[in-house]
Design an enzyme around this catalytic site. Structure first.
Site, short mmCIF file in Angstrom:
data_model
loop_
_atom_site.label_atom_id
_atom_site.label_comp_id
_atom_site.label_asym_id
_atom_site.label_seq_id
_atom_site.Cartn_x
_atom_site.Cartn_y
_atom_site.Cartn_z
N GLU A 126 0.88 -0.98 0.02
CA GLU A 126 0.10 -0.05 0.01
C GLU A 126 1.07 1.37 0.01
O GLU A 126 1.70 1.39 0.64
CB GLU A 126 -1.09 -0.13 1.30
CG GLU A 126 -1.90 1.23 1.21
CD GLU A 126 -2.93 1.19 2.37
OE1 GLU A 126 -3.04 0.20 2.94
OE2 GLU A 126 -3.78 2.14 2.42
N ASP A 183 -4.24 4.09 -1.79
CA ASP A 183 -5.22 4.62 -0.89
C ASP A 183 -5.36 6.30 -1.19
O ASP A 183 -4.16 6.92 -1.36
CB ASP A 183 -4.42 4.33 0.59
CG ASP A 183 -5.42 4.94 1.59
OD1 ASP A 183 -5.75 6.13 1.68
OD2 ASP A 183 -5.81 4.29 2.55
N HIS A 228 -3.91 8.54 1.59
CA HIS A 228 -2.30 8.68 1.52
C HIS A 228 -1.72 9.15 0.11
O HIS A 228 -0.71 9.96 0.55
CB HIS A 228 -1.62 7.10 1.57
CG HIS A 228 -2.32 6.06 2.61
ND1 HIS A 228 -2.19 4.93 2.97
CD2 HIS A 228 -2.90 6.76 3.92
CE1 HIS A 228 -2.57 4.56 4.12
NE2 HIS A 228 -3.21 5.38 4.70
N HIS A 265 -8.24 9.80 8.28
CA HIS A 265 -9.22 9.52 7.13
C HIS A 265 -10.37 10.27 7.33
O HIS A 265 -10.83 10.79 8.60
CB HIS A 265 -9.52 8.13 7.16
CG HIS A 265 -8.54 7.23 6.59
ND1 HIS A 265 -8.68 5.78 6.30
CD2 HIS A 265 -7.10 7.66 6.28
CE1 HIS A 265 -7.55 5.31 6.25
NE2 HIS A 265 -6.46 6.16 6.10
N GLU A 322 -12.36 2.79 4.21
CA GLU A 322 -11.72 2.87 5.64
C GLU A 322 -11.97 4.08 6.13
O GLU A 322 -11.32 4.74 6.96
CB GLU A 322 -10.14 2.61 5.56
CG GLU A 322 -9.68 1.45 4.80
CD GLU A 322 -8.36 1.09 4.53
OE1 GLU A 322 -7.73 2.28 4.19
OE2 GLU A 322 -7.71 0.26 4.81
ZN LIG Z 1 -3.62 0.37 5.25
ZN LIG Z 2 -5.64 2.25 3.38
#
Ligand SMILES: [Zn+2]
Ligand SMILES: [Zn+2]
Length: 280
Positions: free
Chosen positions: A142, A177, A180, A229, A259
Protein backbone atom coordinates in the site's frame (compact mmCIF):
# COMPACT_ATOMS: atom_id res chain seq x y z
CA UNK A 1 -18.42 -5.28 -15.25
CA UNK A 2 -20.14 -5.05 -11.88
CA UNK A 3 -19.03 -2.05 -9.88
CA UNK A 4 -17.35 -3.36 -6.72
CA UNK A 5 -17.40 -1.13 -3.66
CA UNK A 6 -17.35 -2.17 -0.02
CA UNK A 7 -15.95 -1.44 3.40
CA UNK A 8 -13.49 -2.65 5.95
CA UNK A 9 -15.77 -4.59 8.28
CA UNK A 10 -15.26 -6.11 11.70
CA UNK A 11 -14.83 -9.87 12.23
CA UNK A 12 -15.76 -9.70 15.87
CA UNK A 13 -17.85 -12.70 16.85
CA UNK A 14 -16.49 -14.76 13.94
CA UNK A 15 -15.18 -14.11 10.44
CA UNK A 16 -18.53 -15.09 8.89
CA UNK A 17 -20.10 -12.04 10.59
CA UNK A 18 -18.19 -9.85 8.14
CA UNK A 19 -20.49 -10.89 5.31
CA UNK A 20 -23.63 -9.84 7.16
CA UNK A 21 -22.07 -6.52 8.19
CA UNK A 22 -21.03 -5.90 4.60
CA UNK A 23 -24.57 -6.56 3.42
CA UNK A 24 -25.94 -4.12 5.98
CA UNK A 25 -23.82 -1.27 4.64
CA UNK A 26 -24.52 -2.14 1.00
CA UNK A 27 -21.06 -3.37 -0.01
CA UNK A 28 -20.28 -6.10 -2.55
CA UNK A 29 -16.57 -6.57 -1.77
CA UNK A 30 -14.58 -5.87 1.37
CA UNK A 31 -11.69 -5.91 3.74
CA UNK A 32 -11.09 -7.53 7.13
CA UNK A 33 -8.35 -8.04 9.71
CA UNK A 34 -7.34 -11.63 10.45
CA UNK A 35 -6.80 -10.90 14.12
CA UNK A 36 -6.22 -7.73 16.05
CA UNK A 37 -4.98 -4.72 13.99
CA UNK A 38 -2.61 -3.82 16.83
CA UNK A 39 -1.45 -7.26 17.89
CA UNK A 40 0.69 -10.06 16.47
CA UNK A 41 -1.80 -12.85 16.88
CA UNK A 42 -3.34 -13.99 13.62
CA UNK A 43 -6.53 -16.05 13.70
CA UNK A 44 -6.21 -19.66 12.65
CA UNK A 45 -9.20 -20.81 10.68
CA UNK A 46 -10.40 -24.39 10.41
CA UNK A 47 -11.19 -25.94 7.04
CA UNK A 48 -14.84 -25.70 7.94
CA UNK A 49 -14.65 -21.97 8.72
CA UNK A 50 -12.77 -21.43 5.49
CA UNK A 51 -15.32 -23.29 3.39
CA UNK A 52 -18.19 -21.56 5.15
CA UNK A 53 -16.70 -18.12 4.46
CA UNK A 54 -16.16 -18.96 0.79
CA UNK A 55 -19.72 -20.14 0.47
CA UNK A 56 -21.06 -16.99 2.11
CA UNK A 57 -19.00 -14.79 -0.22
CA UNK A 58 -20.38 -16.62 -3.23
CA UNK A 59 -24.00 -16.70 -2.01
CA UNK A 60 -23.97 -12.98 -1.26
CA UNK A 61 -21.96 -12.01 -4.31
CA UNK A 62 -19.30 -10.27 -2.27
CA UNK A 63 -15.89 -10.35 -3.93
CA UNK A 64 -13.05 -9.90 -3.72
CA UNK A 65 -12.02 -9.76 -0.07
CA UNK A 66 -8.76 -8.35 1.25
CA UNK A 67 -7.02 -9.03 4.55
CA UNK A 68 -5.36 -5.89 5.88
CA UNK A 69 -2.20 -6.81 7.73
CA UNK A 70 -1.68 -5.71 11.32
CA UNK A 71 -0.24 -2.21 11.78
CA UNK A 72 2.72 -3.63 13.74
CA UNK A 73 4.28 -5.21 10.65
CA UNK A 74 7.47 -3.41 9.59
CA UNK A 75 9.59 -5.17 6.99
CA UNK A 76 11.83 -2.10 6.61
CA UNK A 77 13.09 -2.26 10.18
CA UNK A 78 16.81 -2.73 10.91
CA UNK A 79 15.86 -4.66 14.08
CA UNK A 80 16.10 -8.42 13.54
CA UNK A 81 13.47 -9.42 16.08
CA UNK A 82 10.86 -7.03 14.70
CA UNK A 83 11.71 -8.10 11.16
CA UNK A 84 11.27 -11.75 12.01
CA UNK A 85 7.98 -11.15 13.81
CA UNK A 86 6.76 -9.16 10.79
CA UNK A 87 7.64 -11.92 8.33
CA UNK A 88 5.98 -14.57 10.50
CA UNK A 89 2.88 -12.46 10.93
CA UNK A 90 2.54 -11.82 7.19
CA UNK A 91 3.00 -15.53 6.55
CA UNK A 92 0.20 -16.37 8.98
CA UNK A 93 -2.02 -13.81 7.27
CA UNK A 94 -1.22 -15.25 3.85
CA UNK A 95 -2.15 -18.71 5.11
CA UNK A 96 -5.37 -17.37 6.62
CA UNK A 97 -6.21 -15.72 3.29
CA UNK A 98 -5.68 -18.97 1.42
CA UNK A 99 -7.98 -20.81 3.77
CA UNK A 100 -10.74 -18.18 3.57
CA UNK A 101 -10.54 -17.74 -0.19
CA UNK A 102 -9.38 -14.17 0.31
CA UNK A 103 -7.55 -12.96 -2.77
CA UNK A 104 -5.28 -10.26 -1.38
CA UNK A 105 -3.18 -9.31 1.62
CA UNK A 106 -2.46 -5.59 1.85
CA UNK A 107 0.31 -4.22 4.07
CA UNK A 108 2.20 -1.00 4.70
CA UNK A 109 5.82 -1.52 3.59
CA UNK A 110 7.24 -0.05 6.80
CA UNK A 111 9.65 2.54 8.19
CA UNK A 112 13.44 2.34 8.12
CA UNK A 113 13.65 4.22 11.46
CA UNK A 114 17.06 5.71 10.71
CA UNK A 115 18.85 2.95 8.80
CA UNK A 116 18.29 4.82 5.53
CA UNK A 117 16.03 4.51 2.51
CA UNK A 118 18.17 2.01 0.60
CA UNK A 119 18.57 -0.30 3.58
CA UNK A 120 14.86 -0.14 4.22
CA UNK A 121 13.96 -1.05 0.65
CA UNK A 122 16.44 -3.92 0.63
CA UNK A 123 15.01 -5.21 3.86
CA UNK A 124 11.45 -5.08 2.49
CA UNK A 125 12.56 -7.05 -0.56
CA UNK A 126 14.30 -9.60 1.68
CA UNK A 127 11.12 -9.91 3.74
CA UNK A 128 8.91 -10.44 0.69
CA UNK A 129 11.32 -13.06 -0.63
CA UNK A 130 11.20 -15.04 2.60
CA UNK A 131 7.41 -15.42 2.34
CA UNK A 132 5.73 -18.44 0.87
CA UNK A 133 2.90 -16.79 -1.03
CA UNK A 134 0.05 -19.25 -1.74
CA UNK A 135 -0.99 -19.77 -5.34
CA UNK A 136 -4.40 -18.15 -4.80
CA UNK A 137 -3.16 -15.04 -2.96
CA UNK A 138 -1.42 -11.86 -4.12
CA UNK A 139 0.57 -9.64 -1.78
CA UNK A 140 -0.25 -5.94 -2.12
CA UNK A 141 1.98 -3.05 -1.07
CA UNK A 142 0.00 0.00 0.00
CA UNK A 143 1.23 3.51 -0.78
CA UNK A 144 1.75 5.57 2.38
CA UNK A 145 1.37 9.17 3.59
CA UNK A 146 5.16 9.21 3.97
CA UNK A 147 5.51 10.59 7.46
CA UNK A 148 8.96 10.34 9.07
CA UNK A 149 11.01 7.42 7.82
CA UNK A 150 7.99 5.60 6.39
CA UNK A 151 8.66 4.16 2.94
CA UNK A 152 6.24 3.86 0.02
CA UNK A 153 5.23 7.49 -0.29
CA UNK A 154 5.75 7.53 -4.05
CA UNK A 155 4.81 4.98 -6.69
CA UNK A 156 8.43 4.96 -7.78
CA UNK A 157 9.45 3.79 -4.33
CA UNK A 158 6.90 0.96 -4.42
CA UNK A 159 8.39 -0.04 -7.75
CA UNK A 160 11.88 -0.13 -6.24
CA UNK A 161 10.64 -2.59 -3.59
CA UNK A 162 9.05 -4.84 -6.20
CA UNK A 163 12.15 -4.71 -8.38
CA UNK A 164 14.49 -5.41 -5.49
CA UNK A 165 12.60 -8.59 -4.61
CA UNK A 166 13.22 -11.87 -6.46
CA UNK A 167 9.61 -12.95 -5.94
CA UNK A 168 7.86 -13.24 -9.33
CA UNK A 169 6.27 -9.94 -10.30
CA UNK A 170 2.79 -11.37 -10.63
CA UNK A 171 2.74 -12.32 -6.93
CA UNK A 172 3.16 -8.67 -5.88
CA UNK A 173 0.66 -5.92 -6.57
CA UNK A 174 -0.23 -2.49 -5.28
CA UNK A 175 -3.16 -1.03 -3.35
CA UNK A 176 -3.62 2.72 -3.78
CA UNK A 177 -5.08 4.64 -0.86
CA UNK A 178 -6.52 8.03 -1.85
CA UNK A 179 -5.97 9.65 1.56
CA UNK A 180 -2.34 8.51 1.60
CA UNK A 181 -1.74 9.72 -1.98
CA UNK A 182 -3.22 13.13 -1.13
CA UNK A 183 -1.14 13.33 2.06
CA UNK A 184 1.94 12.39 0.05
CA UNK A 185 1.31 15.39 -2.23
CA UNK A 186 -0.47 13.83 -5.22
CA UNK A 187 -3.26 15.89 -6.77
CA UNK A 188 -6.66 14.23 -6.99
CA UNK A 189 -8.94 17.24 -7.47
CA UNK A 190 -7.52 19.21 -10.37
CA UNK A 191 -7.74 17.64 -13.80
CA UNK A 192 -4.12 18.27 -14.80
CA UNK A 193 -2.53 17.10 -11.55
CA UNK A 194 -4.74 14.03 -11.45
CA UNK A 195 -3.68 13.09 -14.98
CA UNK A 196 -0.06 13.52 -13.94
CA UNK A 197 -0.60 11.09 -11.08
CA UNK A 198 -2.20 8.52 -13.37
CA UNK A 199 0.71 8.85 -15.73
CA UNK A 200 3.18 8.38 -12.89
CA UNK A 201 1.35 5.23 -11.78
CA UNK A 202 1.39 3.93 -15.32
CA UNK A 203 5.08 4.63 -15.81
CA UNK A 204 6.39 3.67 -12.39
CA UNK A 205 4.36 0.61 -11.46
CA UNK A 206 2.11 -0.21 -14.41
CA UNK A 207 -1.68 -0.19 -14.21
CA UNK A 208 -1.93 -3.97 -14.34
CA UNK A 209 -0.19 -4.13 -10.97
CA UNK A 210 -2.83 -1.95 -9.23
CA UNK A 211 -5.37 -4.40 -7.79
CA UNK A 212 -7.36 -2.53 -5.15
CA UNK A 213 -8.24 1.07 -4.25
CA UNK A 214 -8.75 2.32 -0.71
CA UNK A 215 -11.22 5.21 -0.83
CA UNK A 216 -10.79 7.62 2.05
CA UNK A 217 -11.16 11.38 2.15
CA UNK A 218 -8.59 13.35 4.14
CA UNK A 219 -8.92 15.72 7.08
CA UNK A 220 -5.62 17.39 6.15
CA UNK A 221 -4.09 19.47 3.40
CA UNK A 222 -2.45 17.94 0.35
CA UNK A 223 1.17 17.11 1.10
CA UNK A 224 0.62 17.17 4.88
CA UNK A 225 2.00 13.60 5.28
CA UNK A 226 -0.81 13.14 7.81
CA UNK A 227 -3.00 10.07 7.70
CA UNK A 228 -6.39 11.12 9.04
CA UNK A 229 -9.26 9.57 7.13
CA UNK A 230 -12.47 11.54 6.56
CA UNK A 231 -15.92 10.69 5.16
CA UNK A 232 -16.16 10.69 1.37
CA UNK A 233 -16.70 14.19 0.02
CA UNK A 234 -16.28 15.92 3.37
CA UNK A 235 -12.53 16.35 3.41
CA UNK A 236 -9.81 17.97 1.34
CA UNK A 237 -10.12 15.50 -1.53
CA UNK A 238 -13.82 16.28 -1.78
CA UNK A 239 -16.49 15.09 -4.20
CA UNK A 240 -14.56 16.41 -7.15
CA UNK A 241 -11.52 14.33 -6.29
CA UNK A 242 -13.56 11.17 -5.80
CA UNK A 243 -15.41 11.74 -9.06
CA UNK A 244 -12.04 11.76 -10.79
CA UNK A 245 -10.76 8.65 -9.05
CA UNK A 246 -13.75 6.34 -9.28
CA UNK A 247 -14.61 7.21 -12.86
CA UNK A 248 -11.09 7.19 -14.32
CA UNK A 249 -10.97 4.48 -16.97
CA UNK A 250 -7.66 3.32 -15.47
CA UNK A 251 -9.42 2.51 -12.18
CA UNK A 252 -13.08 1.89 -13.01
CA UNK A 253 -12.88 -1.91 -12.95
CA UNK A 254 -10.97 -2.13 -9.66
CA UNK A 255 -12.59 -3.16 -6.37
CA UNK A 256 -12.84 -0.08 -4.13
CA UNK A 257 -12.85 -0.30 -0.35
CA UNK A 258 -13.63 2.26 2.29
CA UNK A 259 -11.78 2.81 5.55
CA UNK A 260 -13.72 5.91 6.56
CA UNK A 261 -14.28 6.79 10.24
CA UNK A 262 -16.84 4.70 12.11
CA UNK A 263 -16.84 6.31 15.54
CA UNK A 264 -18.54 9.62 14.79
CA UNK A 265 -22.09 8.66 14.04
CA UNK A 266 -21.85 8.35 10.29
CA UNK A 267 -21.56 4.81 8.95
CA UNK A 268 -20.08 3.08 5.93
CA UNK A 269 -23.57 2.92 4.52
CA UNK A 270 -23.70 6.66 3.80
CA UNK A 271 -20.17 6.59 2.39
CA UNK A 272 -20.91 3.71 0.05
CA UNK A 273 -24.08 5.47 -1.06
CA UNK A 274 -22.04 8.61 -1.73
CA UNK A 275 -19.57 6.66 -3.86
CA UNK A 276 -22.40 5.11 -5.89
CA UNK A 277 -23.88 8.58 -6.35
CA UNK A 278 -20.55 9.96 -7.65
CA UNK A 279 -20.06 7.06 -10.02
CA UNK A 280 -21.00 7.94 -13.63
ZN1 LIG B 1 -3.59 0.46 5.07
ZN1 LIG C 1 -5.62 2.28 3.30
Amino acid sequence: MTFRVGAHVSVSGGVEKAIERQKEVGGNCGQIFAGSPRGWKVAEYSDEEGENFQELMADNDQKPYVIHSTYLVNLATPKDDLFEKSVNCLQDELDAAEKLGVKYIVFHPGAHTGSGRENGIERIAEGIDSLDIPESVTLLLENTAGKGTTLGKTFGELREMIDSADTPDEKIGVCIDTCHAHAAGYELREEKGFRDMLQEIEEDIGLERVKVLHLNDSKDEKGSEKDNHEHIGEGNIGEKGFRNVINAEQFEDLPMMLETPTSDGKSYKENIEKIRELRD
